[in-house]
Write a protein that holds these residues in place. Structure first.
Motif, PDB file in Angstrom:
ATOM      1  N   LEU A 230      -8.320  22.608  40.265  1.00 55.32           N
ATOM      2  CA  LEU A 230      -9.637  22.766  39.641  1.00 55.32           C
ATOM      3  C   LEU A 230     -10.500  23.732  40.447  1.00 55.32           C
ATOM      4  O   LEU A 230     -11.173  24.609  39.892  1.00 55.32           O
ATOM      5  N   LEU A 231     -10.464  23.576  41.768  1.00 54.33           N
ATOM      6  CA  LEU A 231     -11.280  24.425  42.634  1.00 54.33           C
ATOM      7  C   LEU A 231     -10.860  25.888  42.546  1.00 54.33           C
ATOM      8  O   LEU A 231     -11.655  26.786  42.818  1.00 54.33           O
ATOM      9  N   ALA A 232      -9.621  26.126  42.123  1.00 57.99           N
ATOM     10  CA  ALA A 232      -9.096  27.489  42.051  1.00 57.99           C
ATOM     11  C   ALA A 232      -9.414  28.174  40.719  1.00 57.99           C
ATOM     12  O   ALA A 232      -8.907  29.274  40.457  1.00 57.99           O
ATOM     13  N   ASP A 233     -10.229  27.567  39.880  1.00 59.59           N
ATOM     14  CA  ASP A 233     -10.614  28.175  38.601  1.00 59.59           C
ATOM     15  C   ASP A 233     -11.172  29.576  38.857  1.00 59.59           C
ATOM     16  O   ASP A 233     -12.175  29.745  39.550  1.00 59.59           O
ATOM     17  N   ALA A 234     -10.526  30.575  38.281  1.00 58.37           N
ATOM     18  CA  ALA A 234     -10.936  31.965  38.519  1.00 58.37           C
ATOM     19  C   ALA A 234     -12.003  32.435  37.543  1.00 58.37           C
ATOM     20  O   ALA A 234     -12.550  33.533  37.704  1.00 58.37           O
ATOM     21  N   ASN A 235     -12.293  31.645  36.513  1.00 54.72           N
ATOM     22  CA  ASN A 235     -13.335  32.007  35.567  1.00 54.72           C
ATOM     23  C   ASN A 235     -14.689  32.010  36.275  1.00 54.72           C
ATOM     24  O   ASN A 235     -14.930  31.233  37.198  1.00 54.72           O
ATOM     25  N   THR A 236     -15.591  32.849  35.829  1.00 51.73           N
ATOM     26  CA  THR A 236     -16.885  32.982  36.491  1.00 51.73           C
ATOM     27  C   THR A 236     -18.033  32.623  35.562  1.00 51.73           C
ATOM     28  O   THR A 236     -17.931  32.755  34.342  1.00 51.73           O
ATOM     29  N   VAL A 237     -19.132  32.154  36.156  1.00 53.24           N
ATOM     30  CA  VAL A 237     -20.357  31.909  35.396  1.00 53.24           C
ATOM     31  C   VAL A 237     -21.284  33.118  35.489  1.00 53.24           C
ATOM     32  O   VAL A 237     -22.152  33.313  34.635  1.00 53.24           O
ATOM     33  N   GLN A 238     -21.104  33.887  36.528  1.00 53.27           N
ATOM     34  CA  GLN A 238     -21.776  35.168  36.712  1.00 53.27           C
ATOM     35  C   GLN A 238     -21.018  35.903  37.815  1.00 53.27           C
ATOM     36  O   GLN A 238     -20.208  35.295  38.522  1.00 53.27           O
ATOM     37  N   PRO A 239     -21.226  37.207  37.950  1.00 49.04           N
ATOM     38  CA  PRO A 239     -20.439  37.951  38.934  1.00 49.04           C
ATOM     39  C   PRO A 239     -20.484  37.323  40.331  1.00 49.04           C
ATOM     40  O   PRO A 239     -21.559  37.023  40.857  1.00 49.04           O
ATOM     41  N   GLY A 240     -19.306  37.110  40.881  1.00 44.47           N
ATOM     42  CA  GLY A 240     -19.203  36.562  42.227  1.00 44.47           C
ATOM     43  C   GLY A 240     -19.308  35.055  42.317  1.00 44.47           C
ATOM     44  O   GLY A 240     -19.235  34.503  43.423  1.00 44.47           O
ATOM     45  N   MET A 241     -19.486  34.364  41.185  1.00 44.24           N
ATOM     46  CA  MET A 241     -19.602  32.899  41.181  1.00 44.24           C
ATOM     47  C   MET A 241     -18.584  32.302  40.216  1.00 44.24           C
ATOM     48  O   MET A 241     -18.692  32.477  38.996  1.00 44.24           O
ATOM     49  N   THR A 242     -17.586  31.606  40.765  1.00 43.16           N
ATOM     50  CA  THR A 242     -16.619  30.935  39.907  1.00 43.16           C
ATOM     51  C   THR A 242     -17.211  29.641  39.355  1.00 43.16           C
ATOM     52  O   THR A 242     -18.261  29.178  39.807  1.00 43.16           O
ATOM     53  N   ARG A 243     -16.534  29.063  38.379  1.00 43.23           N
ATOM     54  CA  ARG A 243     -17.079  27.893  37.688  1.00 43.23           C
ATOM     55  C   ARG A 243     -16.941  26.599  38.487  1.00 43.23           C
ATOM     56  O   ARG A 243     -17.436  25.560  38.043  1.00 43.23           O
ATOM     57  N   THR A 244     -16.291  26.631  39.624  1.00 38.71           N
ATOM     58  CA  THR A 244     -16.168  25.425  40.440  1.00 38.71           C
ATOM     59  C   THR A 244     -16.578  25.726  41.880  1.00 38.71           C
ATOM     60  O   THR A 244     -16.448  26.859  42.349  1.00 38.71           O
ATOM     61  N   PHE A 245     -17.074  24.694  42.561  1.00 39.60           N
ATOM     62  CA  PHE A 245     -17.364  24.830  43.991  1.00 39.60           C
ATOM     63  C   PHE A 245     -17.343  23.446  44.633  1.00 39.60           C
ATOM     64  O   PHE A 245     -17.534  22.436  43.965  1.00 39.60           O
ATOM     65  N   PHE A 246     -17.078  23.432  45.930  1.00 40.59           N
ATOM     66  CA  PHE A 246     -17.015  22.177  46.680  1.00 40.59           C
ATOM     67  C   PHE A 246     -18.184  22.122  47.645  1.00 40.59           C
ATOM     68  O   PHE A 246     -18.340  23.007  48.496  1.00 40.59           O
ATOM     69  N   THR A 247     -19.017  21.111  47.485  1.00 42.40           N
ATOM     70  CA  THR A 247     -20.099  20.850  48.432  1.00 42.40           C
ATOM     71  C   THR A 247     -19.524  19.979  49.544  1.00 42.40           C
ATOM     72  O   THR A 247     -19.214  18.809  49.331  1.00 42.40           O
ATOM     73  N   CYS A 248     -19.370  20.567  50.710  1.00 43.19           N
ATOM     74  CA  CYS A 248     -18.712  19.886  51.826  1.00 43.19           C
ATOM     75  C   CYS A 248     -19.745  19.496  52.872  1.00 43.19           C
ATOM     76  O   CYS A 248     -20.538  20.327  53.317  1.00 43.19           O
ATOM     77  N   VAL A 249     -19.767  18.218  53.239  1.00 39.70           N
ATOM     78  CA  VAL A 249     -20.682  17.723  54.274  1.00 39.70           C
ATOM     79  C   VAL A 249     -19.904  17.584  55.573  1.00 39.70           C
ATOM     80  O   VAL A 249     -18.852  16.928  55.613  1.00 39.70           O
ATOM     81  N   LEU A 250     -20.410  18.225  56.619  1.00 40.10           N
ATOM     82  CA  LEU A 250     -19.721  18.231  57.913  1.00 40.10           C
ATOM     83  C   LEU A 250     -20.624  17.713  59.015  1.00 40.10           C
ATOM     84  O   LEU A 250     -21.837  17.908  58.982  1.00 40.10           O
ATOM     85  N   LEU A 251     -20.011  17.077  59.982  1.00 37.95           N
ATOM     86  CA  LEU A 251     -20.663  16.719  61.239  1.00 37.95           C
ATOM     87  C   LEU A 251     -19.892  17.435  62.330  1.00 37.95           C
ATOM     88  O   LEU A 251     -18.722  17.130  62.569  1.00 37.95           O
ATOM     89  N   GLU A 252     -20.560  18.415  62.944  1.00 35.54           N
ATOM     90  CA  GLU A 252     -19.836  19.379  63.786  1.00 35.54           C
ATOM     91  C   GLU A 252     -18.780  20.042  62.883  1.00 35.54           C
ATOM     92  O   GLU A 252     -19.134  20.665  61.908  1.00 35.54           O
ATOM     93  N   ASP A 253     -17.486  19.849  63.163  1.00 36.69           N
ATOM     94  CA  ASP A 253     -16.450  20.438  62.313  1.00 36.69           C
ATOM     95  C   ASP A 253     -15.678  19.378  61.534  1.00 36.69           C
ATOM     96  O   ASP A 253     -14.647  19.679  60.923  1.00 36.69           O
ATOM     97  N   GLU A 254     -16.166  18.144  61.534  1.00 43.24           N
ATOM     98  CA  GLU A 254     -15.478  17.058  60.840  1.00 43.24           C
ATOM     99  C   GLU A 254     -16.068  16.871  59.449  1.00 43.24           C
ATOM    100  O   GLU A 254     -17.283  16.734  59.280  1.00 43.24           O
ATOM    101  N   VAL A 255     -15.201  16.841  58.435  1.00 41.06           N
ATOM    102  CA  VAL A 255     -15.647  16.589  57.066  1.00 41.06           C
ATOM    103  C   VAL A 255     -15.965  15.106  56.925  1.00 41.06           C
ATOM    104  O   VAL A 255     -15.116  14.242  57.201  1.00 41.06           O
ATOM    105  N   ILE A 256     -17.183  14.789  56.503  1.00 43.04           N
ATOM    106  CA  ILE A 256     -17.581  13.394  56.335  1.00 43.04           C
ATOM    107  C   ILE A 256     -17.977  13.085  54.888  1.00 43.04           C
ATOM    108  O   ILE A 256     -18.487  12.011  54.598  1.00 43.04           O
ATOM    109  N   GLY A 257     -17.705  14.014  53.982  1.00 40.59           N
ATOM    110  CA  GLY A 257     -17.968  13.755  52.575  1.00 40.59           C
ATOM    111  C   GLY A 257     -18.041  15.044  51.784  1.00 40.59           C
ATOM    112  O   GLY A 257     -17.974  16.147  52.340  1.00 40.59           O
ATOM    113  N   GLY A 258     -18.154  14.897  50.479  1.00 38.49           N
ATOM    114  CA  GLY A 258     -18.276  16.087  49.649  1.00 38.49           C
ATOM    115  C   GLY A 258     -18.297  15.760  48.175  1.00 38.49           C
ATOM    116  O   GLY A 258     -18.045  14.619  47.763  1.00 38.49           O
ATOM    117  N   HIS A 259     -18.629  16.768  47.370  1.00 39.37           N
ATOM    118  CA  HIS A 259     -18.622  16.678  45.915  1.00 39.37           C
ATOM    119  C   HIS A 259     -17.903  17.895  45.356  1.00 39.37           C
ATOM    120  O   HIS A 259     -18.232  19.038  45.716  1.00 39.37           O
TER     121      HIS A 259
END
Length: 376
Positions: A230-259
């Motif tokens: 899903l994250l690899a969807d190459a379709n775009t909503v506008q130039p340079g922006m694909t239709r999917t993205f991952f909001t990643c929450v980090l503490l230092e370099d550790e992933v502690i959540g995301g959407h």
């Protein structure tokens, strides 16, 4: 398969119906022509589900008028544990798409043709047919389904959406409550941060947190390969922006959540997301994840951030309202075969017996600490 109208004018308006196991080449044109379409109607979503979910097959129903695609519906079929046809995966919105330029009499005919074709897939065999409508589809089609002689059983599945028309600053100062702004600020001061990315490795780092949450909920996790596809969807909503993205929450370099967010037109859907409960009272990763969704959605010019349903979990519903979320009505419709009605009746009886011996209300995963005790 063709259908014709009942008067001379409609006789000239012959609808050609077809079924296939792949998306027609002009599917995106139909999505653009129906203002009620959302991300879950895209071919990328359905193909990812088909290719990465075990025991799943996909189908596309199409209606053409003079060769032009004017209606369609994608869906999936599951064979286990019972035969089940769904307008989309796991209750995500699906249902008929209809070209908005059609006159009213054709609009209704296309809808009825798609519904008849959908139910024809099951035939007289055992199993269940499901139809899930988003808010705008519910407004358009609910009356037609209520009048349907097939007697669909409707279940209300409300969802929480945050209006973004005023922009990020308006949302922050007028919709987002002070306690959530304070949580965000405290988290940032404590070296937590938000990263917006399409890096599949970030999803891989996030996945163990999601797996633990699914274990807590007693639900099977969506495969990592599905999320990454899903994250690899190459379709775009506008130039340079694909239709999917991952909001990643980090503490230092550790992933502690995301959407994992899915965008179509002016709506962003925060579809898959959890955060690590051990940081819930110190770094507020759930708050940071929604804040990151809001920032990126506004940057993309979206008008709505869709946080989905809460499954009857009161604390989760309250959490979303603290960001200014409003409730949207959605409908999930079920039509059982005779055999399935008997089976479902026995299951309800067993569940009733189980409930009579248990107590308490459902909770969010973060309402309990990692040791299983209720949080204060």
């Amino acid at each position: 398969m063709t259908t014709a109208g009942e008067n001379p004018q409609e006789e000239k308006e012959t609808l050609d119906l077809a079924q296939g196991d792949s998306s027609p080449p002009d599917w995106e044109d139909l999505l653009a022509a129906d203002p009620n379409a959302d991300y879950f109607h895209t071919a990328h979503w359905t193909c990812c589900a088909r290719d990465h979910q075990a025991g799943l097959t996909a189908f596309w129903l199409t209606v053409r008028l003079n060769g032009r695609l004017v209606g369609g519906m994608a869906g999936v079929k599951k064979s286990k544990p019972v035969m089940r046809w769904e307008s989309n995966l796991e209750g995500t919105s699906g249902g008929p798409l209809i070209d908005a330029s059609l006159p009213d009499h054709l609009n209704r005919r296309v809808f009825q043709s798609l519904m008849e074709s959908y139910l024809h897939l099951r035939g007289s065999g055992q199993g269940t047919s499901c139809l899930t409508l988003n808010h705008s589809q519910e407004e358009k089609f609910a009356g037609l389904l209520a009048d349907d002689k097939m007697a669909w059983q409707r279940h209300d599945t409300p969802a929480a959406v945050i209006p973004l028309d005023g922009g990020l600053e308006f949302v922050e100062m007028n919709l987002m409550q002070k306690n959530k702004r304070n949580e965000r600020n405290r988290a940032l001061r404590r070296n937590a941060r938000v990263e917006i990315t399409n890096d599949p490795d970030r999803l891989a780092d996030y996945y163990p947190i999601y797996e633990k949450a699914c274990e807590r909920w007693n639900l099977p996790p969506a495969p990592l390969s599905f999320l990454q596809a899903l994250l690899a969807d190459a379709n775009t909503v506008q130039p340079g922006m694909t239709r999917t993205f991952f909001t990643c929450v980090l503490l230092e370099d550790e992933v502690i959540g995301g959407h994992l967010n899915l965008q179509f037109k002016d709506r962003v859907i925060a579809w898959n997301g959890v955060t690590d409960p051990q940081y819930s009272r110190t770094h507020f990763p759930a708050t940071l994840a929604v804040w990151g969704d809001l920032e990126e959605s506004c940057r993309r010019g979206a008008r709505l951030l869709d946080l989905g349903g809460s499954g009857g979990v009161v604390s989760l519903d309250g959490f979303k309202k603290h960001f200014g979320a409003l409730s949207e009505t959605r409908g999930h419709y079920v039509l059982d075969s005779v055999g399935m009605k008997i089976l479902r009746g026995g299951k309800k009886l067993w569940q009733g017996l189980q409930r009579s011996t248990s107590s308490g209300q459902p909770r969010r995963w973060h309402d309990r600490d990692p040791n299983g005790e209720s949080s204060s």
